[in-house]
Design an enzyme around this catalytic site. Structure first.
Site, PDB file in Angstrom:
ATOM      1  N   GLU A   4      43.096  37.221  43.964  1.00  0.00           N
ATOM      2  CA  GLU A   4      43.603  38.552  44.319  1.00  0.00           C
ATOM      3  C   GLU A   4      43.979  38.610  45.801  1.00  0.00           C
ATOM      4  OE1 GLU A   4      40.346  40.790  42.674  1.00  0.00           O
ATOM      5  OE2 GLU A   4      41.000  40.218  40.661  1.00  0.00           O
TER       6      GLU A   4
ATOM      7  N   GLU B 265      38.899  29.633  38.901  1.00  0.00           N
ATOM      8  CA  GLU B 265      39.229  30.901  38.259  1.00  0.00           C
ATOM      9  C   GLU B 265      40.708  30.918  37.883  1.00  0.00           C
ATOM     10  OE1 GLU B 265      36.250  34.182  39.414  1.00  0.00           O
ATOM     11  OE2 GLU B 265      37.818  34.156  40.918  1.00  0.00           O
TER      12      GLU B 265
ATOM     13  N   GLY C 135      33.172  38.936  37.489  1.00  0.00           N
ATOM     14  CA  GLY C 135      33.719  40.171  38.019  1.00  0.00           C
ATOM     15  C   GLY C 135      33.161  41.372  37.283  1.00  0.00           C
ATOM     16  N   GLY C 136      33.940  41.885  36.330  1.00  0.00           N
ATOM     17  CA  GLY C 136      33.596  43.119  35.638  1.00  0.00           C
ATOM     18  C   GLY C 136      32.177  43.158  35.094  1.00  0.00           C
TER      19      GLY C 136
ATOM     20  N   ASN D 153      30.994  39.352  41.586  1.00  0.00           N
ATOM     21  CA  ASN D 153      32.025  39.819  42.518  1.00  0.00           C
ATOM     22  C   ASN D 153      32.361  41.255  42.136  1.00  0.00           C
ATOM     23  OD1 ASN D 153      34.331  40.328  44.000  1.00  0.00           O
ATOM     24  ND2 ASN D 153      35.609  38.811  42.949  1.00  0.00           N
ATOM     25  N   TRP D 154      31.879  42.188  42.935  1.00  0.00           N
ATOM     26  CA  TRP D 154      32.089  43.614  42.610  1.00  0.00           C
ATOM     27  C   TRP D 154      33.490  44.093  42.950  1.00  0.00           C
ATOM     28  CZ3 TRP D 154      27.389  47.420  43.440  1.00  0.00           C
ATOM     29  CH2 TRP D 154      26.374  47.062  42.540  1.00  0.00           C
ATOM     30  N   LYS D 155      34.260  43.265  43.677  1.00  0.00           N
ATOM     31  CA  LYS D 155      35.614  43.658  44.099  1.00  0.00           C
ATOM     32  C   LYS D 155      35.541  45.038  44.793  1.00  0.00           C
ATOM     33  CE  LYS D 155      37.337  40.742  40.474  1.00  0.00           C
ATOM     34  NZ  LYS D 155      38.400  40.377  39.542  1.00  0.00           N
TER      35      LYS D 155
ATOM     36  N   SER E 171      36.785  36.454  33.160  1.00  0.00           N
ATOM     37  CA  SER E 171      36.360  37.061  31.889  1.00  0.00           C
ATOM     38  C   SER E 171      35.067  36.465  31.340  1.00  0.00           C
ATOM     39  CB  SER E 171      37.481  36.971  30.848  1.00  0.00           C
ATOM     40  OG  SER E 171      38.609  37.730  31.269  1.00  0.00           O
TER      41      SER E 171
ATOM     42  N   GLY F  35      39.927  39.300  34.528  1.00  0.00           N
ATOM     43  CA  GLY F  35      40.047  40.700  34.119  1.00  0.00           C
ATOM     44  C   GLY F  35      40.876  40.933  32.872  1.00  0.00           C
TER      45      GLY F  35
ATOM     46  N   HIS G 134      39.997  34.093  46.925  1.00  0.00           N
ATOM     47  CA  HIS G 134      40.115  34.662  45.575  1.00  0.00           C
ATOM     48  C   HIS G 134      41.595  34.878  45.266  1.00  0.00           C
ATOM     49  CE1 HIS G 134      39.877  37.446  42.233  1.00  0.00           C
ATOM     50  NE2 HIS G 134      38.635  37.039  42.063  1.00  0.00           N
TER      51      HIS G 134
HETATM   52  P1  PGA Z   1      36.389  39.035  35.782  1.00  0.00           P
HETATM   53  O1  PGA Z   1      36.691  38.629  37.310  1.00  0.00           O
HETATM   54  O2  PGA Z   1      35.042  38.462  35.431  1.00  0.00           O
HETATM   55  O3  PGA Z   1      36.410  40.532  35.757  1.00  0.00           O
HETATM   56  O4  PGA Z   1      37.478  38.406  34.946  1.00  0.00           O
HETATM   57  C1  PGA Z   1      36.285  37.399  37.828  1.00  0.00           C
HETATM   58  C2  PGA Z   1      36.675  37.277  39.278  1.00  0.00           C
HETATM   59  O5  PGA Z   1      37.754  37.752  39.667  1.00  0.00           O
HETATM   60  O6  PGA Z   1      35.921  36.705  40.085  1.00  0.00           O
END
Ligand code: PGA
Length: 250
Positions: free
Chosen positions: A97, A165, A231-232, A11-13, A210, A171, A95
Site C-alpha cells: 500500500e 504479500e 491485516g483485517g 497490521n492495523w493499517k 487474507s 484484503g 508494504h
Molecule cells: P489482509 O492484509 O490480511 O487484510 O489481507 C494483510 C496486509 O496488508 O498486511
C-alpha cells in the site's frame, strides 16, 4: 542454524482509536504462548498507548512505516527513533500500500531499513507481485528483485523479517495456492542465503494476504513459512488469537 521463531504480526493499517485498545489488551493477556512471537502494528497515534497496554507481556509493538531520517522538515512523517521512543520494537517497511500509493521504491525502502537498524527497530520488509505480474509468470522474478533491491547488506546478522504479500491477495479474501506460497518462500530463502550467506537462514519469512482463522494453519504449516502478517483479521483479538493457536511453535 535453528529455524526462526514464528512471528504472527498484526497490521492495523489506518484503523483504531482509543477504544480499540481493548483488543490489544486481550491479545497481550493471551500472548504468553511458548515458541511463537506475537506483534501488533497499530497506527502511529496508538503506538505509545498500546506499548503501555503490552508492557510486561510478550506482545511486541511495531510501527507501519518510518522516515529514513531521524528528524527534520518532513511534515507528517514519523522517524524510526520516534517509534522506538514510543515503545515500538518492530516496523513494517515497503508494504504494497505504500509502494503503490506513495511511490515507495526499493531504494527508499533500503534507506528506511537502515533507519530502522540505526534506531534499534526490527524491520519487517514486505515484497509481493501484482495480479498481472503473476499472470505473466513473473512472480518469482519480481519478488526476488524486490528482496535484492530492498534489503541493505547491513542487515546481515541483524534481526529482521521478510513478509511475502501478493498484492492481489491483500484484503481480497483471495490467497495463492499452497504450492505457490511454498514456491515463493523457497525462492526468498534461497535469495537471502545468496545475499547473506549462512545468516540468510535466520530471518522468519512471513506470508500475508487474507490470512484468517480458517486458512492460517495450512499456510503456516508450509516449509519456510515462518509466520503471518495479518491485516483485517488482526483487528479482533478472537480472530488474531485463533490464527496464533493454529501456528506451529518453535
Ligand atoms: P489482509 O492484509 O490480511 O487484510 O489481507 C494483510 C496486509 O496488508 O498486511
Amino acid at each position: 542454524m535453528t529455524p526462526p521463531t514464528p512471528l504472527i504480526a498484526g497490521n492495523w493499517k489506518m484503523n483504531g482509536t482509543g477504544p480499540a485498545l481493548v483488543e490489544a489488551r486481550a491479545i497481550a493477556d493471551a500472548a504468553d504462548v511458548a515458541g511463537v512471537r506475537l506483534a501488533l502494528c497499530p497506527p502511529a497515534t496508538l503506538v505509545e498507548r498500546m506499548s503501555r497496554e503490552a508492557a510486561g507481556s510478550r506482545l511486541e509493538i511495531g510501527g507501519q512505516d518510518c522516515h529514513a531520517d531521524a528528524s527534520g522538515a518532513f511534515t507528517g512523517d514519523v522517524s524510526a527513533e520516534m517509534l522506538r521512543e514510543a515503545g515500538a520494537r518492530l516496523v513494517i517497511l515497503g508494504h504494497s500500500e505504500r509502494r503503490a500509493g506513495y511511490g515507495e521504491t526499493d531504494a527508499l525502502i533500503t534507506a528506511k531499513a537502515l533507519a530502522a537498524l540505526r534506531a534499534g527497530l526490527e524491520p519487517i520488509i514486505c515484497v509481493g507481485e501484482t495480479r498481472a505480474e503473476r499472470e505473466e509468470g513473473r512472480a518469482l522474478a519480481v519478488v526476488t528483485r524486490q528482496i535484492r533491491g530492498s534489503l541493505p547488506a547491513e542487515l546481515a546478522g541483524k534481526p529482521f523479517t521478510v513478509a511475502y504479500e501478493p498484492v492481489w491477495a491483500i484484503g481480497t479474501g483471495l490467497t495463492p495456492t499452497l504450492e505457490d506460497i511454498a514456491e515463493v518462500h523457497h525462492a526468498i530463502r534461497a535469495t537471502l542465503k545468496d545475499m547473506f550467506g549462512e545468516a540468510g537462514a535466520a530471518p522468519a519469512i512471513l506470508y500475508g494476504g487474507s490470512v484468517k482463522p480458517g486458512n492460517a494453519a495450512e499456510i503456516l504449516a508450509l516449509p519456510e513459512v515462518g509466520g503471518a502478517l495479518v491485516g483485517g483479521a488482526s483487528l479482533k483479538a478472537a480472530d488474531f488469537l485463533a490464527i496464533v493457536a493454529g501456528a506451529p511453535k518453535a
